[in-house]
Design a protein around this motif. Structure first.
Motif, PDB file in Angstrom:
ATOM      1  N   LYS A 192      23.762 -36.006  -1.741  1.00 45.99           N
ATOM      2  CA  LYS A 192      23.528 -36.365  -3.145  1.00 45.99           C
ATOM      3  C   LYS A 192      24.215 -37.683  -3.453  1.00 45.99           C
ATOM      4  O   LYS A 192      25.352 -37.897  -3.039  1.00 45.99           O
ATOM      5  CB  LYS A 192      24.117 -35.271  -4.037  1.00 45.99           C
ATOM      6  CG  LYS A 192      23.189 -34.787  -5.129  1.00 45.99           C
ATOM      7  CD  LYS A 192      23.716 -33.503  -5.718  1.00 45.99           C
ATOM      8  CE  LYS A 192      23.917 -33.621  -7.181  1.00 45.99           C
ATOM      9  NZ  LYS A 192      24.390 -32.347  -7.749  1.00 45.99           N
ATOM     10  N   ASP A 222      22.523 -27.136  -5.669  1.00 38.71           N
ATOM     11  CA  ASP A 222      23.922 -27.530  -5.892  1.00 38.71           C
ATOM     12  C   ASP A 222      24.447 -26.986  -7.208  1.00 38.71           C
ATOM     13  O   ASP A 222      25.620 -26.631  -7.329  1.00 38.71           O
ATOM     14  CB  ASP A 222      24.046 -29.057  -5.855  1.00 38.71           C
ATOM     15  CG  ASP A 222      23.792 -29.588  -4.448  1.00 38.71           C
ATOM     16  OD1 ASP A 222      23.134 -30.639  -4.323  1.00 38.71           O
ATOM     17  OD2 ASP A 222      24.226 -28.918  -3.497  1.00 38.71           O
ATOM     18  N   TRP A 223      23.564 -26.911  -8.218  1.00 31.54           N
ATOM     19  CA  TRP A 223      23.966 -26.382  -9.528  1.00 31.54           C
ATOM     20  C   TRP A 223      24.344 -24.906  -9.388  1.00 31.54           C
ATOM     21  O   TRP A 223      25.385 -24.460  -9.879  1.00 31.54           O
ATOM     22  CB  TRP A 223      22.808 -26.555 -10.526  1.00 31.54           C
ATOM     23  CG  TRP A 223      23.154 -26.244 -11.950  1.00 31.54           C
ATOM     24  CD1 TRP A 223      24.356 -26.460 -12.575  1.00 31.54           C
ATOM     25  CD2 TRP A 223      22.296 -25.679 -12.939  1.00 31.54           C
ATOM     26  NE1 TRP A 223      24.291 -26.064 -13.883  1.00 31.54           N
ATOM     27  CE2 TRP A 223      23.030 -25.592 -14.142  1.00 31.54           C
ATOM     28  CE3 TRP A 223      20.956 -25.255 -12.941  1.00 31.54           C
ATOM     29  CZ2 TRP A 223      22.487 -25.066 -15.322  1.00 31.54           C
ATOM     30  CZ3 TRP A 223      20.420 -24.755 -14.127  1.00 31.54           C
ATOM     31  CH2 TRP A 223      21.180 -24.657 -15.300  1.00 31.54           C
ATOM     32  N   TYR A 224      23.535 -24.156  -8.635  1.00 33.54           N
ATOM     33  CA  TYR A 224      23.807 -22.722  -8.430  1.00 33.54           C
ATOM     34  C   TYR A 224      25.126 -22.540  -7.682  1.00 33.54           C
ATOM     35  O   TYR A 224      25.962 -21.715  -8.059  1.00 33.54           O
ATOM     36  CB  TYR A 224      22.655 -22.079  -7.659  1.00 33.54           C
ATOM     37  CG  TYR A 224      22.740 -20.567  -7.526  1.00 33.54           C
ATOM     38  CD1 TYR A 224      22.914 -19.963  -6.288  1.00 33.54           C
ATOM     39  CD2 TYR A 224      22.634 -19.749  -8.641  1.00 33.54           C
ATOM     40  CE1 TYR A 224      22.989 -18.587  -6.160  1.00 33.54           C
ATOM     41  CE2 TYR A 224      22.707 -18.371  -8.538  1.00 33.54           C
ATOM     42  CZ  TYR A 224      22.883 -17.789  -7.292  1.00 33.54           C
ATOM     43  OH  TYR A 224      22.966 -16.410  -7.186  1.00 33.54           O
ATOM     44  N   ASP A 275      18.189 -25.559  -8.938  1.00 35.27           N
ATOM     45  CA  ASP A 275      18.815 -26.666  -8.216  1.00 35.27           C
ATOM     46  C   ASP A 275      19.928 -26.071  -7.364  1.00 35.27           C
ATOM     47  O   ASP A 275      20.876 -25.478  -7.900  1.00 35.27           O
ATOM     48  CB  ASP A 275      19.402 -27.671  -9.226  1.00 35.27           C
ATOM     49  CG  ASP A 275      20.117 -28.824  -8.557  1.00 35.27           C
ATOM     50  OD1 ASP A 275      19.862 -29.985  -8.935  1.00 35.27           O
ATOM     51  OD2 ASP A 275      20.949 -28.573  -7.643  1.00 35.27           O
ATOM     52  N   PRO A 320      19.907 -36.728 -10.713  1.00 33.43           N
ATOM     53  CA  PRO A 320      19.556 -35.809 -11.805  1.00 33.43           C
ATOM     54  C   PRO A 320      19.511 -34.360 -11.341  1.00 33.43           C
ATOM     55  O   PRO A 320      19.308 -34.089 -10.145  1.00 33.43           O
ATOM     56  CB  PRO A 320      18.161 -36.278 -12.223  1.00 33.43           C
ATOM     57  CG  PRO A 320      17.584 -36.889 -10.985  1.00 33.43           C
ATOM     58  CD  PRO A 320      18.746 -37.512 -10.247  1.00 33.43           C
ATOM     59  N   LEU A 321      19.683 -33.426 -12.303  1.00 33.66           N
ATOM     60  CA  LEU A 321      19.544 -32.001 -11.993  1.00 33.66           C
ATOM     61  C   LEU A 321      18.076 -31.751 -11.650  1.00 33.66           C
ATOM     62  O   LEU A 321      17.185 -32.306 -12.295  1.00 33.66           O
ATOM     63  CB  LEU A 321      19.937 -31.196 -13.242  1.00 33.66           C
ATOM     64  CG  LEU A 321      20.338 -29.742 -13.090  1.00 33.66           C
ATOM     65  CD1 LEU A 321      21.513 -29.586 -12.154  1.00 33.66           C
ATOM     66  CD2 LEU A 321      20.662 -29.149 -14.450  1.00 33.66           C
ATOM     67  N   GLU A 326      27.644 -24.519  -7.533  1.00 30.85           N
ATOM     68  CA  GLU A 326      28.763 -24.883  -8.420  1.00 30.85           C
ATOM     69  C   GLU A 326      29.023 -23.771  -9.447  1.00 30.85           C
ATOM     70  O   GLU A 326      30.139 -23.280  -9.564  1.00 30.85           O
ATOM     71  CB  GLU A 326      28.339 -26.153  -9.143  1.00 30.85           C
ATOM     72  CG  GLU A 326      29.404 -27.127  -9.569  1.00 30.85           C
ATOM     73  CD  GLU A 326      28.681 -28.293 -10.280  1.00 30.85           C
ATOM     74  OE1 GLU A 326      27.938 -29.036  -9.566  1.00 30.85           O
ATOM     75  OE2 GLU A 326      28.773 -28.369 -11.529  1.00 30.85           O
ATOM     76  N   GLU A 327      27.973 -23.344 -10.138  1.00 35.40           N
ATOM     77  CA  GLU A 327      28.147 -22.358 -11.219  1.00 35.40           C
ATOM     78  C   GLU A 327      28.594 -20.994 -10.689  1.00 35.40           C
ATOM     79  O   GLU A 327      29.335 -20.269 -11.344  1.00 35.40           O
ATOM     80  CB  GLU A 327      26.827 -22.211 -11.985  1.00 35.40           C
ATOM     81  CG  GLU A 327      26.421 -23.458 -12.748  1.00 35.40           C
ATOM     82  CD  GLU A 327      27.309 -23.727 -13.969  1.00 35.40           C
ATOM     83  OE1 GLU A 327      27.583 -24.923 -14.248  1.00 35.40           O
ATOM     84  OE2 GLU A 327      27.757 -22.749 -14.586  1.00 35.40           O
ATOM     85  N   LYS A 376      20.631 -29.797 -20.295  1.00 38.68           N
ATOM     86  CA  LYS A 376      20.542 -30.410 -18.962  1.00 38.68           C
ATOM     87  C   LYS A 376      19.145 -30.241 -18.361  1.00 38.68           C
ATOM     88  O   LYS A 376      18.708 -31.061 -17.545  1.00 38.68           O
ATOM     89  CB  LYS A 376      21.513 -29.710 -18.003  1.00 38.68           C
ATOM     90  CG  LYS A 376      22.991 -29.950 -18.253  1.00 38.68           C
ATOM     91  CD  LYS A 376      23.778 -29.292 -17.114  1.00 38.68           C
ATOM     92  CE  LYS A 376      25.223 -29.047 -17.434  1.00 38.68           C
ATOM     93  NZ  LYS A 376      25.846 -28.113 -16.455  1.00 38.68           N
ATOM     94  N   ILE A 377      18.466 -29.157 -18.765  1.00 41.97           N
ATOM     95  CA  ILE A 377      17.233 -28.832 -18.048  1.00 41.97           C
ATOM     96  C   ILE A 377      16.267 -28.136 -18.990  1.00 41.97           C
ATOM     97  O   ILE A 377      16.711 -27.545 -19.989  1.00 41.97           O
ATOM     98  CB  ILE A 377      17.601 -27.938 -16.849  1.00 41.97           C
ATOM     99  CG1 ILE A 377      16.529 -27.960 -15.792  1.00 41.97           C
ATOM    100  CG2 ILE A 377      17.904 -26.516 -17.289  1.00 41.97           C
ATOM    101  CD1 ILE A 377      17.067 -27.492 -14.461  1.00 41.97           C
ATOM    102  N   THR A 388      20.843 -24.941 -22.509  1.00 40.27           N
ATOM    103  CA  THR A 388      21.488 -26.194 -22.098  1.00 40.27           C
ATOM    104  C   THR A 388      20.491 -27.363 -22.222  1.00 40.27           C
ATOM    105  O   THR A 388      19.292 -27.194 -22.009  1.00 40.27           O
ATOM    106  CB  THR A 388      21.968 -26.140 -20.636  1.00 40.27           C
ATOM    107  OG1 THR A 388      22.079 -27.478 -20.170  1.00 40.27           O
ATOM    108  CG2 THR A 388      20.964 -25.431 -19.737  1.00 40.27           C
TER     109      THR A 388
END
Ligand code: SF4
Length: 424
Positions: A97, A379-381, A377, A102-103, A383-384, A208-209, A206
């Protein structure tokens, strides 16, 4: 590596290019690996270019990992596949990345490569049913079917929503099958939900998306529901009617409408399967719907570990324990129970996740696991959820083999089955 498909990259025009010098890679952890269990990309799949993400391959000559910024003197980005329904992914795409990337939208991203004039993905066909295979849909017949239903039920708001929005705008396979008078039909009823899933596809708070679908704007009446289900059950091939669709909230928030609709349907016909796709948050409501004549439920779950379930579902007024209690009650009432198990390589195949799934299968147990790809996404998963990749992993295929070996009665699939044991 000679037999491994070649790495794919995309230029800024979105052209997808294969790189003969580099082998494709995939991810089950955080380090790129050679892919395994490769199959040709099934028809109906989609290819995505991943903005702000650099492709990673293995150099054919040195075997070393390479990150490509340019190829053929052009800046490039990574490529991934969104696999067609009925197939379960085994590896995520490997990429690096870049700052400000972007997400990614709420789709599922799977590793993909090129060999012998074909695209290849690490995946398994998990359901033989052809109900959502791309080659099963004729646009002409769908349009005729949609017009016919709108003419036949001019005052039915649910038909209007299903045909004008779901079938003709969103191209929802279930709504298209309803227009074609066969298989599984969708029954969205709820505008609200008592969860707030990270990857909800019908509502995103959110900024974001955005969610791929909007939620239905009204609650259909029991008569509007029964009016279209009864003829479908009487005339369709392998008829299933499912509450709980991607274009709504949680159907249990409208349980009284559903209970009344089921009673009307079952008064008129014993045919067909009445199914409920649900977060199973209210055990007592599941019990009521079972008594009314519900045949099967599909319980959504990203993890059989309560802490990760609650991290993803953000339940408003229930706990993971309530979900397990709902499954227990449904089984006691002879309801066919499926897990809508969100598959994410690197998490679903953690040893601890398998241990938790094994416990759930031991008690209260389920009749079927629908191994569905998680649309998010990656990476988002990660991370969260705070996924720890140092934890032991066994591979998605191994998890499936473990279930087959230890719980041979548990069916595998992707869709709500037609053939279930209906309690007398
Ligand atoms: S349970 Fe369904 S509708 Fe509710 S937040 Fe989760 S995905 Fe969205």
């Amino acid at each position: 590596m000679a037999n491994i498909p070649r790495l794919l990259v995309a230029n800024n025009d979105g052209d997808i290019i294969d790189c003969p010098e580099y082998a494709m890679t995939g991810l089950t952890g955080i380090e790129p690996e050679l892919p395994y269990h490769l199959i040709p990309l099934p028809e109906g799949s989609t290819l995505y270019t991943l903005p702000g993400r650099l492709p990673i391959g293995f150099d054919e000559k040195t075997g070393k990992k390479i990150v490509l910024k340019h190829y053929l003197d052009e800046p490039v980005q990574a490529v991934a596949a969104f696999v067609a329904p009925a197939y379960t992914q085994l590896m995520r795409p490997a990429f690096e990345k870049t700052a400000g990337a972007p997400l990614l939208p709420l789709f599922c991203y799977t590793a993909v490569g090129w060999k012998n004039d074909k695209f290849w993905i690490p995946a398994v066909r998990i359901d033989k049913s052809k109900r959502q295979d791309a080659n099963q849909f004729s646009e002409k017949k769908i349009k005729t079917g949609a017009k016919g239903l709108l003419k036949r039920f001019p005052k039915n708001r649910l038909v209007k929503h299903l045909m004008e929005t779901c079938c003709l705008k969103y191209r929802c396979p279930a709504a298209r099958n309803f227009a074609l008078g066969r298989w599984e039909m969708p029954l969205p009823t709820s505008r609200a939900c008592n969860s707030k899933c990270l990857g909800c596809i019908s509502f995103q708070s959110t900024k974001k998306i955005c969610s791929p679908q909007e939620r239905i704007g009204f609650a259909p009446s029991p008569d509007e529901i029964a009016e279209i289900v009864i003829p479908h059950f009487e005339n369709a091939e392998q008829p299933v009617a499912s509450f709980g669709q991607g274009c709504e909230g949680e159907p249990l928030t409208e349980w009284e409408i559903i209970e009344e609709a089921i009673k009307i349907i079952r008064y008129e016909t014993k045919k067909g399967i009445i199914n409920l796709n649900t977060n199973a948050s209210y055990p007592e409501r599941i019990a009521r719907l079972a008594e009314a004549g519900l045949d099967s439920i599909r319980v959504s779950m990203n993890s059989a570990r309560g802490e990760y379930y609650e991290k993803y579902f953000n339940p408003a007024d229930y706990k993971f324990a309530d979900v397990v209690e709902s499954i227990k009650i449904a089984r006691e009432k002879n309801i066919f129970v499926s897990l809508n198990y969100f598959v994410f390589p690197g998490f679903t195949d953690q040893q601890d996740e398998w241990n938790a799934l094994e416990n759930l299968l031991k008690s209260p147990g389920v009749d079927m696991i629908q191994w569905r790809n998680l649309n998010i996404d990656p990476d988002w998963y990660i991370e969260e959820m705070g996924i720890d990749f140092t934890a032991g992993r066994i591979g998605i295929k191994q998890v499936m083999d473990n279930v087959r070996e230890n719980f041979p009665e548990v069916r595998f699939g992707y869709f709500n089955p037609y053939i279930v044991p209906v309690s007398d």
